[in-house]
Design a protein around this motif. Structure first.
Motif, PDB file in Angstrom:
ATOM      1  N   GLU A 166      -2.448   0.390   7.840  1.00 44.67           N
ATOM      2  CA  GLU A 166      -1.534  -0.658   7.401  1.00 44.67           C
ATOM      3  C   GLU A 166      -0.309  -0.089   6.693  1.00 44.67           C
ATOM      4  O   GLU A 166       0.812  -0.548   6.898  1.00 44.67           O
TER       5      GLU A 166
ATOM      6  N   HIS B 282       2.791  -7.128   4.294  1.00 48.40           N
ATOM      7  CA  HIS B 282       1.430  -6.634   4.518  1.00 48.40           C
ATOM      8  C   HIS B 282       0.961  -6.899   5.941  1.00 48.40           C
ATOM      9  O   HIS B 282       1.567  -7.687   6.672  1.00 48.40           O
ATOM     10  N   VAL B 283      -0.166  -6.253   6.283  1.00 50.33           N
ATOM     11  CA  VAL B 283      -0.842  -6.537   7.546  1.00 50.33           C
ATOM     12  C   VAL B 283      -2.242  -7.034   7.190  1.00 50.33           C
ATOM     13  O   VAL B 283      -2.894  -6.490   6.302  1.00 50.33           O
TER      14      VAL B 283
ATOM     15  N   HIS C 216       0.828  -1.217   0.000  1.00 49.45           N
ATOM     16  CA  HIS C 216       0.000   0.000   0.000  1.00 49.45           C
ATOM     17  C   HIS C 216       0.861   1.266   0.000  1.00 49.45           C
ATOM     18  O   HIS C 216       2.010   1.204  -0.411  1.00 49.45           O
TER      19      HIS C 216
HETATM   20 ZN   LIG Z   1      -2.266  -5.252   2.612  1.00 52.59          ZN
END
Ligand SMILES: [Zn+2]
Length: 619
Positions: A466, A519-520, A452
């Motif tokens: 995130e 990522h989260v 992101h």
């Molecule tokens: Zn993500």
């Protein structure tokens, strides 16, 4: 649903102590409109049970600009001082119910909807006390189902009902009583609308040897029980449920040393705690109308009284809802009484009043489906259905409003790759030759992709984004890798937006040895937590396994496994590529950890360790 609304109405009338003024003979007076957003059902309910209009001729008229449909319910009038009912929900923009005309009495329902709405899904059904209109057929083949069990502990807001209070001598007292029963959470002015937040009201408890019976108004749902120790006990939560105040926090003896206690766990959730050394023996048994539930120690099955004649299974069906979810529906000749158990390896449904089924039809229906290992057999009382499941499967069950159908919906966890990976992939795995780094400078090259950025914030909860966590961890990884002599390309180094296509393009131009995306995770439910590592191409499996085991062995978090997933960046890059989900932002406790420097540093360190091990194993 039909029953509970009927009883809501009767309950309100009891409270109000007035008799309804007859409007006109033979007119369907709608006292209550309910829109159940979870299953897109509108219910229109009356207390004059004999005056249901003929719905066989209702025509759905489609209009455009905006796209909408309307249909008229003949010989019907909105009750009390009610003007219009207006509901809004995702998918269906708006449902408006209003008095279209008084000569003749006609109630009109207008549905404004999105483009993906299928008008042919609209179905009408007439039950004893009302008309039910199913707008979207997204739940089951039998569209009139109520949720009875769910593994998912999401606090559900999928229920609300509006009710108008009028013609009462002491409205404030009445409203206060309704509020205490149905948790409206508001104190409306006289004659205003009450919004009911619960769908089940427990007002009677009976305990005897090996069982506790809860009887109420409405329709019960039960969440996956929790088993606790010291003392040994099993906890059943019932969402959208209120407990009569006089029944709360009392101990009921269940014989021997077993006791039960019923409480109001939160404004919208009831909790039954059974203290027993036989925690796995207690299961819920649902009455045919779903207003009574018995928590039964199955050792005491002989004490369970089954009223009525035996019932036969009239039909089975299988339906694949998506890649991971399948639903089994059983239809019965008469309402079913069933018990439900869910272990780590099976879903077990006891059909206590069912004595007959067509074994050949069962096998034919479910062979070559996700239920191919399901077993239906005679049991000491009725039939027993066993469906093998994965430990992490999500099970949801539904009971038809007429009690004559049962639907078991099972969502498989994503393909978890065990130690030796998916056997279907194993032949294809070619571990890349790694002893020759791709960099002309003799360095291994790693692309680090911070998920992101910029306008794409990723998952958010409670002001936590995130995109900031992924960038922070990615930078830590970059620093450590460079210090250890790796060549590193970051797809972004600041809070800017980079498209997925550009991330892939940057990586391809760099020609790295590996690609690692950070990522989260997040979920609609607050429950899931822990670490996942995803890959897409089989040759990425060794990298996924090495990095994943480094992560789960050094960070104290739930190991959710490695998954084959078609994320864009790991699908379109040509080097071995993985995507790490460092934890769940949607889980309050894990979110608290993910924002700390300690967890970020530990995660970065574990990723770097995993990368080191990967290259080491190839030398
Ligand atoms: Zn993500």
């Amino acid at each position: 649903m039909r029953k509970y609304i009927a009883i809501f109405i009767m309950f309100i009338f009891m409270l109000l102590g007035f008799t309804q003024r007859a409007l006109a003979e033979g007119v369907f007076k709608i006292n209550s409109a309910n829109f159940d957003t979870s299953s897109a059902i509108i219910s229109l309910v009356s207390s004059n049970l004999d005056d249901l209009p003929d719905i066989s001729d209702i025509k759905v008229v489609k209009l455009t600009n905006p796209t909408r449909v309307y249909f008229d319910i003949p010989n019907a009038v909105l009750g009390g001082q009610k003007k219009d009912w207006l509901f809004t929900t995702a998918g269906i923009k708006e449902v408006k119910i209003s008095q279209f005309s008084s000569t003749p009495y006609t109630v009109r329902v207008v549905v404004n909807y999105d483009d993906n709405f299928d008008v042919s899904d609209i179905k009408f059904i007439k039950l004893k006390n009302g008309i039910f209109i199913k707008l979207k057929n997204n739940i089951a083949q039998n569209p009139f189902m109520q949720n009875t069990y769910r593994d998912d502990h999401s606090s559900s807001n999928d229920f609300y009902e509006y009710m108008t209070i009028s013609s009462v001598s002491n409205p404030n007292e009445t409203i206060a009583r309704i509020d205490s029963a149905f948790n409206t959470g508001i104190t409306p002015q006289y004659s205003q609308e009450l919004r009911l937040n619960t769908k089940y009201y427990i007002d009677k408890v009976m305990a005897k040897n090996g069982m506790i019976t809860l009887t109420g108004l409405g329709s019960v749902s039960i969440e996956k029980p929790m088993i606790l120790s010291n003392p040994s006990r099993i906890v059943f939560d019932m969402p959208n449920t209120m407990v009569n105040k006089s029944l709360r926090n009392k101990d009921f003896s269940l014989g021997g040393t077993d006791t039960a206690r019923l409480g109001q766990f939160s404004v919208n959730k009831a909790r039954l705690v059974i203290t027993t050394n036989n925690v796995t023996k207690y299961i819920p048994v649902y009455a045919r109308d779903n207003q009574t539930v018995i928590y039964l120690n199955t050792d005491n099955l002989s004490n369970l009284e089954i009223p009525g004649k035996p019932v036969a299974i009239s039909d089975f069906s299988n339906r694949k809802l998506d890649d991971m979810t399948s639903a089994m529906t059983l239809n019965f000749s008469n309402p079913v009484i069933h018990g439900f158990d869910r272990t780590n390896s099976d879903v077990i449904v006891y059909l206590y009043n069912v004595n007959n089924f067509d074994a050949e039809l069962f096998n034919k229906t479910f062979s070559k489906t996700d239920f191919t290992s399901a077993k239906l057999e005679q049991s000491s009382k009725g039939l027993k259905l066993t469906i093998p499941i994965e430990h992490d499967s999500l099970v949801t069950t539904f009971l038809g409003m007429d009690g004559k159908s049962l639907k078991l919906q099972i969502k498989a966890p994503r393909t978890v790759i065990k130690d030796n990976a998916d056997p279907r992939d194993s032949e294809l795995i070619k571990i890349p030759v790694l002893n020759k780094p791709k960099g002309s400078d003799g360095k291994y090259r790693v692309v680090i992709d911070a998920g992101h950025g910029g306008s794409d914030v990723g998952a958010t909860r409670n002001g936590v984004y995130e995109k900031y966590i992924t960038l922070d961890v990615a930078k830590r990884v970059e620093k450590m890798l460079k210090a250890q002599g790796y060549g590193v390309l970051m797809t972004r180094s600041d809070d800017s937006y980079v498209s997925l296509q550009d991330r892939v393009a940057y990586s391809e131009a760099y020609n790295p040895d590996i690609f690692v995306s950070i990522h989260v995770n997040s979920s609609t439910s607050g429950t899931p937590n822990g670490i996942e590592t995803h890959y897409y191409h089989p040759e990425s499996i060794p990298l996924a396994q090495t990095v994943h085991s480094s992560l789960v062995s050094t960070i104290s978090a739930n190991d959710r496994g490695t998954f084959k997933s078609k994320f864009y960046v790991i699908n379109h890059t040509t080097s071995p590529a993985i995507l790490v989900e460092m934890g769940f932002l949607s889980n309050t406790a894990e979110r608290g950890q993910l924002v700390t420097a300690e967890r970020k540093q530990a995660t970065a360190k574990a990723i770097v360790e995993g990368i080191n091990n990967y290259f080491k194993s190839a030398q």
